[in-house]
Design a protein around this motif. Structure first.
Motif, PDB file in Angstrom:
ATOM      1  N   TRP A 128      -6.222   4.902  11.229  1.00  0.00           N
ATOM      2  CA  TRP A 128      -5.349   3.836  10.754  1.00  0.00           C
ATOM      3  C   TRP A 128      -4.247   4.454   9.909  1.00  0.00           C
ATOM      4  N   PRO A 129      -2.995   4.012  10.010  1.00  0.00           N
ATOM      5  CA  PRO A 129      -2.477   3.117  11.051  1.00  0.00           C
ATOM      6  C   PRO A 129      -2.217   3.892  12.346  1.00  0.00           C
ATOM      7  N   ARG A 130      -2.601   3.304  13.441  1.00  0.00           N
ATOM      8  CA  ARG A 130      -2.637   3.996  14.734  1.00  0.00           C
ATOM      9  C   ARG A 130      -1.264   4.468  15.200  1.00  0.00           C
ATOM     10  N   ARG A 131      -0.287   3.599  15.119  1.00  0.00           N
ATOM     11  CA  ARG A 131       1.032   3.972  15.640  1.00  0.00           C
ATOM     12  C   ARG A 131       1.672   5.071  14.798  1.00  0.00           C
ATOM     13  N   ARG A 178       0.846  -1.194   0.000  1.00  0.00           N
ATOM     14  CA  ARG A 178       0.000   0.000   0.000  1.00  0.00           C
ATOM     15  C   ARG A 178       0.879   1.241   0.000  1.00  0.00           C
ATOM     16  N   ALA A 179       0.429   2.275  -0.703  1.00  0.00           N
ATOM     17  CA  ALA A 179       1.109   3.571  -0.684  1.00  0.00           C
ATOM     18  C   ALA A 179       0.142   4.607  -0.131  1.00  0.00           C
ATOM     19  N   GLY A 180       0.593   5.385   0.848  1.00  0.00           N
ATOM     20  CA  GLY A 180      -0.273   6.364   1.498  1.00  0.00           C
ATOM     21  C   GLY A 180       0.304   7.761   1.439  1.00  0.00           C
ATOM     22  N   GLU A 182      -8.768   7.101   7.908  1.00  0.00           N
ATOM     23  CA  GLU A 182      -7.606   6.477   7.285  1.00  0.00           C
ATOM     24  C   GLU A 182      -6.782   7.539   6.565  1.00  0.00           C
ATOM     25  N   ILE A 183      -5.491   7.312   6.503  1.00  0.00           N
ATOM     26  CA  ILE A 183      -4.636   8.161   5.676  1.00  0.00           C
ATOM     27  C   ILE A 183      -4.908   7.786   4.220  1.00  0.00           C
ATOM     28  N   ILE A 189      -9.366  10.358   5.377  1.00  0.00           N
ATOM     29  CA  ILE A 189     -10.636   9.891   4.842  1.00  0.00           C
ATOM     30  C   ILE A 189     -11.471   9.369   6.000  1.00  0.00           C
ATOM     31  N   GLY A 190     -12.630   9.977   6.221  1.00  0.00           N
ATOM     32  CA  GLY A 190     -13.468   9.609   7.347  1.00  0.00           C
ATOM     33  C   GLY A 190     -14.504   8.555   7.003  1.00  0.00           C
TER      34      GLY A 190
END
Length: 235
Positions: free
Chosen positions: A199-202, A92-94, A117-118, A106-107
């Protein structure tokens, strides 16, 4: 080292995590193997530094940091957990897009609970990571952009995810023209990321930190096994 049965030694020196400096990769540390004798490559990191260091294997490091933050420093043996050693089921690329102290997310909503999410998605066959992140950003938000640098690599549920700082121009597109699985592009203050279900949380927690201290010189390396987005994450 990919042997899942290998044991690593979680050691502390005056409440500092003992790690080994990797000689061939500047800025990379690893947890010492159980049978490895201390030498000049061993050093120790305080919690504030360890939380943002590149510590391998990333899966074990996630567990060690979580336990350290929630329970305090405690010596133990740990199993080798290295998701980076396996072929990913998906790449995946974010896009990390920040404007005026706000980040573009993105909600969504699930069971009445909002989460975010990013922007990003799967890399297509023959597509570069840079091309994928710009395409996904355009499809999901309507924004065009230019890649700056990679800021993080995250391993989660068999995926390898690459996140890039992207400079984007223009306004968010009309919802009917976007392809983001029914989500809503939203600008969220960066300083709210630690308490926002993302996401991703960390990674979200670290982006907030980098916004005030400066991004890392090299991409962060993180495993993220968090399943409860509503719970706080400080590790």
């Amino acid at each position: 080292m990919t042997d899942g049965s290998s044991l690593l030694s979680v050691r502390f020196d005056d409440a500092r995590l003992v790690v080994v400096e990797e000689p061939n990769e500047d800025g990379v540390h690893s947890l010492p193997r159980q049978d490895r004798a201390p030498d000049s490559s061993w050093c120790s990191l305080p919690l504030a530094d360890a939380l943002h260091a590149r510590i391998r294997p990333v899966g074990t490091a996630e567990t060690v940091l979580r336990n350290w933050v929630t329970e305090g420093p405690a010596a133990a043996m740990a199993s080798w957990d290295d998701p980076a050693a396996a072929d990913p089921v998906r790449i995946r690329a974010g896009a990390v897009v920040i404007r005026d102290g706000r980040i573009l997310l993105i909600g969504f909503e699930e069971d009445g609970q909002p989460y975010y999410e990013i922007p990003g998605g799967g890399v297509e066959d023959g597509e570069t990571l840079h091309a994928a992140v710009i395409r996904e950003l355009r499809e999901e938000t309507g924004l065009s952009g230019e890649v700056d640098v990679e800021v993080a690599r995250v391993w989660k549920e068999g995926r390898r995810e690459h996140y890039f700082l992207v400079h984007a121009e223009g306004a968010i597109g009309a919802r009917a023209e976007l392809d983001n699985h029914g989500g809503t592009p939203t600008w969220i203050p960066v300083d709210r990321l630690p308490t926002t279900p993302v996401w991703p949380r960390r990674l979200a927690w670290r982006i907030a930190h980098w916004h005030t201290t400066g991004r890392p010189a090299r991409p962060a390396e993180l495993a993220d096994s968090i399943s409860d987005l509503q719970a706080p994450c400080t590790w």
